[in-house]
Scaffold this motif. Structure first.
Motif, PDB file in Angstrom:
ATOM      1  N   ILE A 214       0.896  -1.169   0.110  1.00 33.12           N
ATOM      2  CA  ILE A 214      -0.013   0.083  -0.097  1.00 33.12           C
ATOM      3  C   ILE A 214       0.983   1.305  -0.084  1.00 33.12           C
ATOM      4  O   ILE A 214       0.748   2.175  -0.898  1.00 33.12           O
ATOM      5  CB  ILE A 214      -0.963   0.125   1.166  1.00 33.12           C
ATOM      6  CG1 ILE A 214      -1.862  -1.155   0.967  1.00 33.12           C
ATOM      7  CG2 ILE A 214      -1.958   1.401   1.483  1.00 33.12           C
ATOM      8  CD1 ILE A 214      -2.506  -1.497   2.601  1.00 33.12           C
ATOM      9  N   LYS A 235       5.518  -6.448   5.115  1.00 34.50           N
ATOM     10  CA  LYS A 235       3.965  -6.548   4.881  1.00 34.50           C
ATOM     11  C   LYS A 235       3.377  -6.966   6.004  1.00 34.50           C
ATOM     12  O   LYS A 235       2.250  -6.366   6.387  1.00 34.50           O
ATOM     13  CB  LYS A 235       3.762  -7.283   3.723  1.00 34.50           C
ATOM     14  CG  LYS A 235       3.573  -6.281   2.413  1.00 34.50           C
ATOM     15  CD  LYS A 235       3.546  -7.374   1.262  1.00 34.50           C
ATOM     16  CE  LYS A 235       4.247  -6.841  -0.108  1.00 34.50           C
ATOM     17  NZ  LYS A 235       4.313  -7.716  -0.800  1.00 34.50           N
ATOM     18  N   HIS A 419      -6.281  -9.261  -7.320  1.00 30.75           N
ATOM     19  CA  HIS A 419      -6.311  -7.903  -7.879  1.00 30.75           C
ATOM     20  C   HIS A 419      -6.501  -7.991  -9.225  1.00 30.75           C
ATOM     21  O   HIS A 419      -7.290  -7.064  -9.643  1.00 30.75           O
ATOM     22  CB  HIS A 419      -5.063  -7.148  -7.399  1.00 30.75           C
ATOM     23  CG  HIS A 419      -5.164  -6.760  -6.133  1.00 30.75           C
ATOM     24  ND1 HIS A 419      -5.671  -5.584  -5.629  1.00 30.75           N
ATOM     25  CD2 HIS A 419      -4.581  -7.401  -4.836  1.00 30.75           C
ATOM     26  CE1 HIS A 419      -5.642  -5.382  -4.377  1.00 30.75           C
ATOM     27  NE2 HIS A 419      -4.772  -6.514  -3.933  1.00 30.75           N
ATOM     28  N   GLN A 453      -8.236  -3.574   5.931  1.00 27.43           N
ATOM     29  CA  GLN A 453      -7.337  -3.373   4.765  1.00 27.43           C
ATOM     30  C   GLN A 453      -7.875  -3.514   3.435  1.00 27.43           C
ATOM     31  O   GLN A 453      -7.609  -3.098   2.466  1.00 27.43           O
ATOM     32  CB  GLN A 453      -6.325  -4.630   5.072  1.00 27.43           C
ATOM     33  CG  GLN A 453      -5.022  -4.658   4.223  1.00 27.43           C
ATOM     34  CD  GLN A 453      -4.379  -5.888   4.448  1.00 27.43           C
ATOM     35  OE1 GLN A 453      -4.862  -6.898   4.135  1.00 27.43           O
ATOM     36  NE2 GLN A 453      -3.110  -5.891   4.041  1.00 27.43           N
ATOM     37  N   GLU A 456     -10.051  -0.353   2.480  1.00 28.73           N
ATOM     38  CA  GLU A 456      -9.065   0.525   2.421  1.00 28.73           C
ATOM     39  C   GLU A 456      -8.694   0.421   0.716  1.00 28.73           C
ATOM     40  O   GLU A 456      -8.733   1.287  -0.157  1.00 28.73           O
ATOM     41  CB  GLU A 456      -8.108   0.458   3.255  1.00 28.73           C
ATOM     42  CG  GLU A 456      -7.385   1.956   3.247  1.00 28.73           C
ATOM     43  CD  GLU A 456      -7.806   2.872   3.600  1.00 28.73           C
ATOM     44  OE1 GLU A 456      -9.021   2.823   4.557  1.00 28.73           O
ATOM     45  OE2 GLU A 456      -7.718   4.176   3.244  1.00 28.73           O
ATOM     46  N   SER A 457      -8.244  -0.767   0.261  1.00 27.68           N
ATOM     47  CA  SER A 457      -7.593  -0.917  -0.902  1.00 27.68           C
ATOM     48  C   SER A 457      -8.591  -0.997  -2.022  1.00 27.68           C
ATOM     49  O   SER A 457      -8.431  -0.718  -3.256  1.00 27.68           O
ATOM     50  CB  SER A 457      -6.676  -2.516  -1.129  1.00 27.68           C
ATOM     51  OG  SER A 457      -7.681  -3.358  -0.902  1.00 27.68           O
TER      52      SER A 457
END
Ligand SMILES: Nc1nc2c(ncn2[C@@H]2O[C@H](COP(=O)(O)OP(=O)(O)OP(=O)(O)O)[C@@H](O)[C@H]2O)c(=O)[nH]1
Ligand SMILES: [Mg+2]
Length: 495
Positions: A214, A235, A419, A453, A456-457
């Motif tokens: 991030i 991380k 992702h 987390q 947020e992403s």
């Protein structure tokens, strides 16, 4: 060698063997094993020629004239501590002389160390034999050591000095009392330093796959020598540094998400005898499970079609809800627990069980689709690539598809492949919702952290549907909420 000497020698040999056998109890069989009798500190051997003189024969070796024998000598050190203080000893084992033992007791109060020779001579076989031959030792084997102590020690001392096997000289009582510490200068032990190179918590780590960081600034400043391992560590540290908001924490606690003890379920009124006990109404009076609130999920789950290629996708008018995610994330298990029809969809603890796109009808109104997983799986690379292509094609082109539940393992979080799929669905404007699975395997605070987390992403993603769901097929936590969300999808779906 005449007959008389031979019999004398064989007699001596027997006695010498006996002496050596008796002294064996001092020998450390395993030199690494300290504290039993001692540790062999030094071991040496020398060659001696047998020239038929008595001293060689007394050693217990019966050899031909001019033969050479190897005589071994060892220095053994041991110690023991008890309430009276510490006791240290050192003795020399010599194949010709047996043992010389020297004790040193260091009292806790008396650091000046009282030194004494206790049993300075122990089992000095050759010497005793000599004495018995000379008639000096009338008591024979039963003779007390004390009686012969001074003589024996003298004998041994001289023999030790004579041969110089690298043994320590045994000092007289007078000498020893002067510099007792110097007498027993043991080899110094090296201190072991255990270096902890990475002070981070290495729990919950997986090195093969990683989430893009991030914080890109820290990445840029990174030492080029930093290994991938280091990055992974950081991380993990980043994850631990996340402070979950109080609202997420209270949500996790109210829904009994995360790893919990059975007693907590019992206290909350759930029947832990049932599979997925939390998928029930608390304090239900019936011993049976309360029926599913969402009517669509009460329908029978039936296998309808399986597709390996896009051309074999079935045609129907039902809205579809697909379950995507990495292999072994719990897609098939979730289908079973949502419908409470365990066994209809096959599951396995081996990643890569589901290899085709499987369509299941849930009554006449909804179709649930179990997708093959991506990432690590027990299958050939080409085969896995073909699944992934098929999944990508399905999520980006299928018109009947109304919602993709993207399952993420709570323990591992989102990985690059997740992702990739998110980006694809963003491009194709497919609605997707994140579902955290296997929440029962992580601590409640970690469940809350993971939720924070991921939220947020995905803040900027337009096709991502809020809220993020958290479930456990095992305990049944969060299953009822997911049912409500998905039944709304089927209710408002327009085809
Ligand atoms: N503890 C726990 N285990 C789970 C949960 N959900 C699934 N599992 C276990 O995870 C393993 C994999 O479950 P599956 O449902 O077969 O996973 P999948 O995503 O369908 O895997 P593939 O078909 O290989 O892609 C099984 O051993 C399940 O018992 C859960 O919520 N908690
Ligand atoms: Mg599966």
């Amino acid at each position: 060698m005449n007959q008389e000497t031979r019999s004398k020698h064989s007699n001596l040999k027997k006695r010498a063997n006996f002496a050596i056998r008796k002294s064996d109890k001092f020998k450390t069989l395993d030199s690494n094993k300290k504290g039993v009798y001692g540790k062999i500190v030094k071991s040496q051997s020398r060659k001696v020629k047998v020239d038929d003189n008595a001293s060689n024969v007394e050693d217990g070796y019966y050899k031909k004239r001019n033969d050479s024998v190897k005589l071994k000598s060892e220095r053994i050190e041991g110690s023991r501590s008890n309430y009276r203080g510490r006791k240290e000893w050192e003795f020399h084992r010599n194949e010709s002389n047996g043992f010389v033992r020297k004790d040193r007791r260091v009292n806790a109060n008396d650091v000046g160390s009282k030194v004494y020779n206790k049993r300075e001579s122990r089992d000095a076989g050759g010497d005793r034999r000599k004495k018995s031959e000379n008639g000096e030792n009338r008591l024979g084997f039963l003779r007390k050591y004390g009686d012969v102590k001074s003589d024996d020690s003298k004998q041994l001392r001289s023999s030790a000095e004579e041969h110089k096997f690298g043994m320590k000289k045994v000092k007289s009582r007078k000498d020893v009392s002067d510099d007792s510490v110097a007498t027993f200068d043991r080899p110094r032990r090296k201190r072991r330093l255990i270096r902890v190179e990475y002070p981070h918590d290495t729990a919950n780590k997986r090195f093969d796959d990683s989430l893009p960081t991030i914080d890109n600034t820290t990445e840029q400043n990174k030492d080029p020598e930093d290994t991938e391992e280091n990055t992974e560590m950081s991380k993990n540290a980043q994850f631990r540094a996340i402070q979950p908001s109080p609202s997420i924490i209270s949500f996790v606690n109210e829904n009994l998400l995360g790893r919990r003890r059975e007693i907590e379920f019992k206290k909350a009124g759930y029947n832990i005898e049932l599979p997925s006990p939390l998928d029930n109404i608390p304090f239900s009076t019936s011993s049976e499970r309360e029926r599913i609130e969402e009517s669509v999920f009460r329908n029978k789950l039936t296998f309808f079609a399986a597709a390996k290629v896009s051309s074999s996708f079935p045609t129907h008018d039902l809205p579809e809800i697909a379950f995507a995610g990495r292999s072994n994330v719990g897609k098939s298990s979730l289908l079973n627990s949502l419908t409470r029809q365990w066994g209809v969809v096959r599951t396995s603890d081996k990643p890569g069980l589901t290899q085709t796109i499987n369509f299941f009808n849930l009554g006449p109104k909804l179709c649930l689709v179990d997708l093959p997983g991506y990432g690590f799986a027990y299958a050939k690379e080409e085969v896995k690539e073909s699944w992934e292509e098929l999944v990508k094609e399905y999520v980006s082109t299928r018109e009947e598809l109304k919602r993709v539940c993207l399952l993420i393992d709570t323990k591992w979080g989102m990985k690059p492949r997740d992702h990739e799929l998110v980006d694809l669905m963003e491009r194709s404007k497919t609605k997707y919702q994140i579902v955290l699975t296997k929440t029962d395997l992580s601590f409640p605070v970690d469940v809350a952290r993971r939720a924070m987390q991921i939220e947020e992403s995905l803040k900027t993603k337009k096709s991502a549907i809020q809220p993020l769901m958290m479930v456990s097929s095992k305990t049944g936590a969060g299953i009822r909420s997911l049912r409500t969300v998905l039944s709304n999808v089927s209710r408002f779906a327009r085809l």
